[in-house]
Design a protein around this motif. Structure first.
Motif, mmCIF file in Angstrom:
data_model
loop_
_atom_site.group_PDB
_atom_site.id
_atom_site.type_symbol
_atom_site.label_atom_id
_atom_site.label_comp_id
_atom_site.label_asym_id
_atom_site.label_seq_id
_atom_site.Cartn_x
_atom_site.Cartn_y
_atom_site.Cartn_z
ATOM 1 N N GLU A 1 0.815 -1.215 0.000
ATOM 2 C CA GLU A 1 0.000 0.000 0.000
ATOM 3 C C GLU A 1 0.845 1.261 0.000
ATOM 4 O O GLU A 1 0.427 2.307 -0.520
ATOM 5 C CB GLU A 1 -0.934 0.014 1.220
ATOM 6 N N GLU B 1 -1.798 -9.252 2.673
ATOM 7 C CA GLU B 1 -3.223 -9.058 2.430
ATOM 8 C C GLU B 1 -4.047 -10.040 3.259
ATOM 9 O O GLU B 1 -5.072 -9.664 3.843
ATOM 10 C CB GLU B 1 -3.531 -9.222 0.947
ATOM 11 N N GLN C 1 -6.800 -9.120 6.140
ATOM 12 C CA GLN C 1 -8.173 -9.612 6.131
ATOM 13 C C GLN C 1 -8.497 -10.322 7.440
ATOM 14 O O GLN C 1 -9.616 -10.197 7.953
ATOM 15 C CB GLN C 1 -8.374 -10.561 4.941
ATOM 16 N N THR D 1 -6.811 -2.234 -2.739
ATOM 17 C CA THR D 1 -7.961 -3.101 -2.489
ATOM 18 C C THR D 1 -9.254 -2.304 -2.389
ATOM 19 O O THR D 1 -10.296 -2.862 -2.043
ATOM 20 C CB THR D 1 -7.757 -3.909 -1.193
#
Length: 389
Positions: free
Chosen positions: A101, A138, A142, A378
């Protein structure tokens, strides 16, 4: 193990099975990268050297690496490096690992510099390498979101910057009070938006005497591995100079070594040890920067206990906890920005997705304008941008 003939293939298969039995979600990829780090072969070269015997030194190093990975240690620490945009940077325990990111944060800074300061640069297709740990990061995020869903909070891990005893910025004889000490709204919606229009598209700033486009000045607070400043200096070579600051000595040392390994001069990336903006000279450096960029710690304190094992037990706590709403350090940066930046300069920060609206409100309360929120890869709100008057 060292007394038998172990080929590349045999070691790969054994490592894959061993890590799978111990819960590694992508055991073959982990095995490939560990072998690559130990042997110096690329992942492609591993598959064309299946019958190559491994030396006793390689086997010993592989054993150590596999044990570390089986305990949950991040691959970046074990291998010792990661890719970030156009560069590779060394990674070490005690310094936060760069996240995908953050590449977008650099992209936003470069777009501003090209538009407002140095003029457009030829497009560079950096094609971020899809590393196995990108997916792991990722997946970890999550998992954090799921664990914190009932609290309406979702943590994200970032840069080293926190100092619990430092509540104001030193300002010569007095102090600069925080722009807004009120807590942000913990229940703010995660929807991203464009606030108050887009940035004005003025001509690049010119040097008063020569009339030539000047070199941009960038201040990074909390540099960690140095990936942000080093990327900016690398991708805008000769057109941008950075001052990169971190409170953690290990981060400063690693940033300097990464800078030297990339062949970037100290004049282009000046790495300093200190808290927030304390290493800057008030008389000669305050008010001279075009951008203040930071990737501060921004996990809400209540979420720290729910972090995945791979993050909580291996990455530095100093880099994680952003306070009750994840905005403790950000408030200090908002306070500092008008003093560090020239008129029209950009504050750019990556933050916890649940509180970007609160962060934008802090910027407006401090008198900033053209406040924008940017989504990450995302689709989650991740970056706040604001211009000082």
């Amino acid at each position: 193990m060292a007394n038998e003939t172990w080929t590349i293939r045999r070691c790969l298969d054994w490592t894959r099975d061993y890590l799978k039995d111990r819960g590694d979600e992508r055991p073959r990829l982990s095995a490939e990268w560990l072998l690559s780090g130990v042997t110096g072969l690329s992942r492609t070269e591993i598959y064309v050297n299946f019958d190559k015997p491994m030396s006793s030194e390689e086997l010993a190093a592989m054993h150590t690496a596999v044990v570390r990975r089986a305990k949950g240690e991040p691959l970046q620490y074990i291998i010792g490096e990661t890719s970030f945009r156009t560069i590779d940077v060394m990674c070490e325990p005690g310094v936060l690992i760069p996240r995908p990111e953050t590449e977008l944060l650099v992209e936003e800074v470069l777009a501003y510099l090209d538009r407002e300061v140095i003029g457009a640069a030829p497009a560079v297709e950096h094609g971020r390498v899809e590393l196995p740990w990108n997916a792991e990061v990722e997946a970890a995020l999550q998992a954090e979101i799921a664990a914190a869903k009932e609290k309406d909070e979702a943590p994200v891990v970032e840069r080293e910057l926190r100092d619990d005893d430092f509540d104001t910025l030193e300002d010569g004889e007095g102090t600069i009070e925080t722009a807004d000490s009120a807590e942000g709204d913990a229940g703010v919606s995660g929807a991203a938006s464009v606030e108050e229009g887009e940035f004005s598209k003025g001509a690049p700033a010119q040097d008063g005497e020569s009339g030539q486009t000047r070199c941009a000045r960038v201040l990074e607070v909390g540099c960690g591995t140095g990936c942000i400043s080093l990327s900016i200096a690398s991708e805008r070579s000769g057109r941008a100079q950075c001052v990169a600051i971190d409170i953690e000595p290990r981060a400063v040392d690693l940033s300097i070594r990464n800078r030297d390994a990339l062949g970037i001069s100290p004049a282009d990336v000046d790495v300093r040890l200190g808290n927030l903006v304390s290493p800057l000279n008030r008389e000669t450096e305050w008010g001279t920067f075009d951008v203040l960029v930071s990737n501060p710690p921004y996990i809400p304190s209540a979420v720290m206990e729910s972090l995945p094992h791979e993050v909580a037990d291996f990455e530095p706590a100093l880099a994680l906890d952003g306070g009750a709403d994840g905005l403790d350090i950000f408030r200090r940066l908002v306070n500092a920005a008008p003093h560090m930046l020239r008129p029209g300069g950009l504050l750019a920060c990556e933050l916890y997705e649940g509180h970007l609206d609160a962060a934008a409100d802090l910027c407006r309360s401090a008198g900033m304008h053209d406040v924008r929120i940017v989504d990450d890869f995302t689709g989650r709100p991740r970056i706040v941008l604001a211009l000082v008057v």
